[in-house]
Scaffold this active site. Structure first.
Site, PDB file in Angstrom:
ATOM      1  N   SER A  11       0.838  -1.197   0.000  1.00 19.72           N
ATOM      2  CA  SER A  11       0.000   0.000   0.000  1.00 19.72           C
ATOM      3  C   SER A  11       0.873   1.247   0.000  1.00 19.72           C
ATOM      4  CB  SER A  11      -0.919   0.017   1.227  1.00 19.72           C
ATOM      5  OG  SER A  11      -0.185   0.309   2.404  1.00 19.72           O
ATOM      6  N   LYS A  81       0.047  -0.807  15.342  1.00 20.07           N
ATOM      7  CA  LYS A  81      -1.333  -1.094  15.726  1.00 20.07           C
ATOM      8  C   LYS A  81      -1.861  -2.344  15.030  1.00 20.07           C
ATOM      9  CE  LYS A  81      -3.745   1.917  12.399  1.00 20.07           C
ATOM     10  NZ  LYS A  81      -4.725   3.027  12.281  1.00 20.07           N
ATOM     11  N   ASP A  82      -1.178  -2.821  13.974  1.00 23.48           N
ATOM     12  CA  ASP A  82      -1.601  -4.030  13.271  1.00 23.48           C
ATOM     13  C   ASP A  82      -0.990  -5.298  13.851  1.00 23.48           C
ATOM     14  OD1 ASP A  82      -3.078  -2.509  11.491  1.00 23.48           O
ATOM     15  OD2 ASP A  82      -1.483  -2.422   9.982  1.00 23.48           O
ATOM     16  N   ARG A 129     -13.641   0.795  17.378  1.00 26.10           N
ATOM     17  CA  ARG A 129     -13.183   1.811  18.337  1.00 26.10           C
ATOM     18  C   ARG A 129     -13.677   3.190  17.930  1.00 26.10           C
ATOM     19  NH1 ARG A 129      -9.159   5.530  17.926  1.00 26.10           N
ATOM     20  NH2 ARG A 129      -8.511   4.608  15.945  1.00 26.10           N
ATOM     21  N   ARG A 130     -13.462   3.538  16.682  1.00 27.95           N
ATOM     22  CA  ARG A 130     -13.894   4.842  16.200  1.00 27.95           C
ATOM     23  C   ARG A 130     -15.413   4.968  16.226  1.00 27.95           C
ATOM     24  NH1 ARG A 130      -9.389   4.735  11.351  1.00 27.95           N
ATOM     25  NH2 ARG A 130      -7.716   5.830  12.491  1.00 27.95           N
ATOM     26  N   ARG A 147     -13.935   0.279   4.334  1.00 28.64           N
ATOM     27  CA  ARG A 147     -12.563  -0.218   4.379  1.00 28.64           C
ATOM     28  C   ARG A 147     -11.805   0.275   3.160  1.00 28.64           C
ATOM     29  NH1 ARG A 147     -11.037  -6.043   4.850  1.00 28.64           N
ATOM     30  NH2 ARG A 147      -9.016  -4.979   4.887  1.00 28.64           N
ATOM     31  N   VAL A 150      -5.872   4.538   2.446  1.00 26.82           N
ATOM     32  CA  VAL A 150      -6.179   5.956   2.673  1.00 26.82           C
ATOM     33  C   VAL A 150      -6.753   6.604   1.417  1.00 26.82           C
ATOM     34  CG1 VAL A 150      -5.175   8.214   3.178  1.00 26.82           C
ATOM     35  CG2 VAL A 150      -4.498   6.212   4.530  1.00 26.82           C
ATOM     36  N   THR A 152      -8.319   5.264  -1.087  1.00 24.13           N
ATOM     37  CA  THR A 152      -9.660   4.754  -1.379  1.00 24.13           C
ATOM     38  C   THR A 152     -10.701   5.422  -0.502  1.00 24.13           C
ATOM     39  OG1 THR A 152      -8.813   2.596  -2.080  1.00 24.13           O
ATOM     40  CG2 THR A 152     -11.119   2.685  -1.376  1.00 24.13           C
ATOM     41  N   ARG A 153     -10.406   5.576   0.776  1.00 26.33           N
ATOM     42  CA  ARG A 153     -11.385   6.180   1.680  1.00 26.33           C
ATOM     43  C   ARG A 153     -11.566   7.669   1.396  1.00 26.33           C
ATOM     44  NH1 ARG A 153      -9.627   3.671   7.407  1.00 26.33           N
ATOM     45  NH2 ARG A 153      -7.665   3.199   6.308  1.00 26.33           N
ATOM     46  N   CYS A 240     -10.081  -7.458  16.838  1.00 27.99           N
ATOM     47  CA  CYS A 240     -10.897  -6.532  16.045  1.00 27.99           C
ATOM     48  C   CYS A 240     -12.386  -6.668  16.329  1.00 27.99           C
ATOM     49  CB  CYS A 240     -10.634  -6.760  14.559  1.00 27.99           C
ATOM     50  SG  CYS A 240      -9.102  -6.001  13.994  1.00 27.99           S
TER      51      CYS A 240
END
Length: 298
Positions: A11, A81-82, A129-130, A147, A150, A152-153, A240
């Site tokens: 990515s 975080k992953d 979480r968000r 999903r 960055v 794509t969103r 998750c």
């Protein structure tokens, strides 16, 4: 000249942060050359379903770890975080570089902040979480699963599929897209993900040469902060499927750790915190474990 191969996801964000780390590593170690192995992970391939349905964030590191174990790469650069709580036998996170800002950002097409967004507006995120934090701050907003990387969103926001999205500030900065942020969210509103903004550099535990090469970029303060946050994760058995957050900061000569857990649907959020004298990484883990256990009993 010593040559090391780093493994990275393909990515744009993963490549940006991996290449920035490689440049810093070469600058710190004259005579070192760093090559690159791009890997497409299961998490990158499966984009039509929420992570909690297909195996969690570990899907973003599994194939990178396989490249380490079979010798195709000397080290892997992960968004910390992953990284799951349990590291495979034979591997170790040996370097935690200086952390980028761990906060989240709110991005809208209109420039409206989280507080100003109209009731019923659609916020795109697949992070439990968000979603839980937004549900507390603005229960009148609609959460839309979203999903993708960055770009794509951001594109889906720009095309009007949603009215707002939430991203990590660290990722935007690493991609040179910080200007897209409408609002940086205070941790009191949205507590960051465990390890957000930090990198975890993983290698084979027995590879002493690679570990020595990586050592100059390890940041002791970041290591302590992330150790405390991951202690919370271990105590909660978090994955998750659970909205969970933890954020540790240094305040003068002390550590301030805050954590949150909620039910899978975002209800019954519980918060807790600890303030202790600045600890070692091992002591920070125990602080996180203690806070996580307290939240389990709440």
């Amino acid at each position: 000249m010593t040559r090391l191969i780093l493994a990275t996801r393909r990515s744009a964000l993963a490549l940006a942060q991996s290449r920035a780390f490689a440049r810093a590593l070469v600058e710190a170690s004259p005579g070192l050359d760093v090559g690159e192995l791009e890997v497409v992970t299961s998490g990158d391939k499966i984009t039509d379903r929420p992570l909690q349905e297909v195996g969690g964030k570990g899907l973003f590191v599994k194939e990178l770890e396989e490249a380490l174990l079979d010798g195709r790469a000397h080290f892997a650069v992960h968004s910390y975080k992953d990284v799951p709580a349990v590291i495979p036998d034979g591997l170790v996170i040996t370097c935690v570089p200086r952390r980028e800002d761990p906060r989240d950002v709110f991005i809208t097409r209109t420039g409206a902040t989280l507080a100003d967004l109209p009731a019923g507006a659609r916020v795109g995120t697949s992070s439990l979480r968000r979603a839980a934090a937004i549900g507390v701050a603005r229960p009148d907003l609609v959460i839309v699963p979203l999903r993708g990387n960055v770009d794509t969103r951001l594109r889906k926001l720009d095309e009007g599929h949603v009215d707002a999205i939430v991203l990590a500030l660290a990722g935007l900065r690493r991609l040179g897209l910080e200007r897209r942020a409408t609002e940086i969210l205070d941790p009191a509103v949205m507590l960051p993900a465990i390890g957000q903004g930090a990198l975890g550099i993983e290698c084979r535990e027995a590879d002493e040469e690679t570990r020595r090469a990586l050592a100059p970029l390890d940041d002791p303060e970041t290591s302590v902060r992330v150790a405390a946050e991951r202690g919370v994760m271990v105590a909660l058995g978090a994955d998750c499927r659970t909205p969970v957050a933890a954020h540790a900061v240094r305040v003068n000569e002390g550590l301030w750790l805050r954590a949150m857990i909620a039910e899978a649907d975002g209800t019954r959020p519980r918060m807790g915190e600890r303030r202790v004298a600045w600890p070692s990484a091992a002591e920070a883990t125990r602080v996180g474990l203690d806070l996580g256990q307290e939240l389990l009993r709440a």
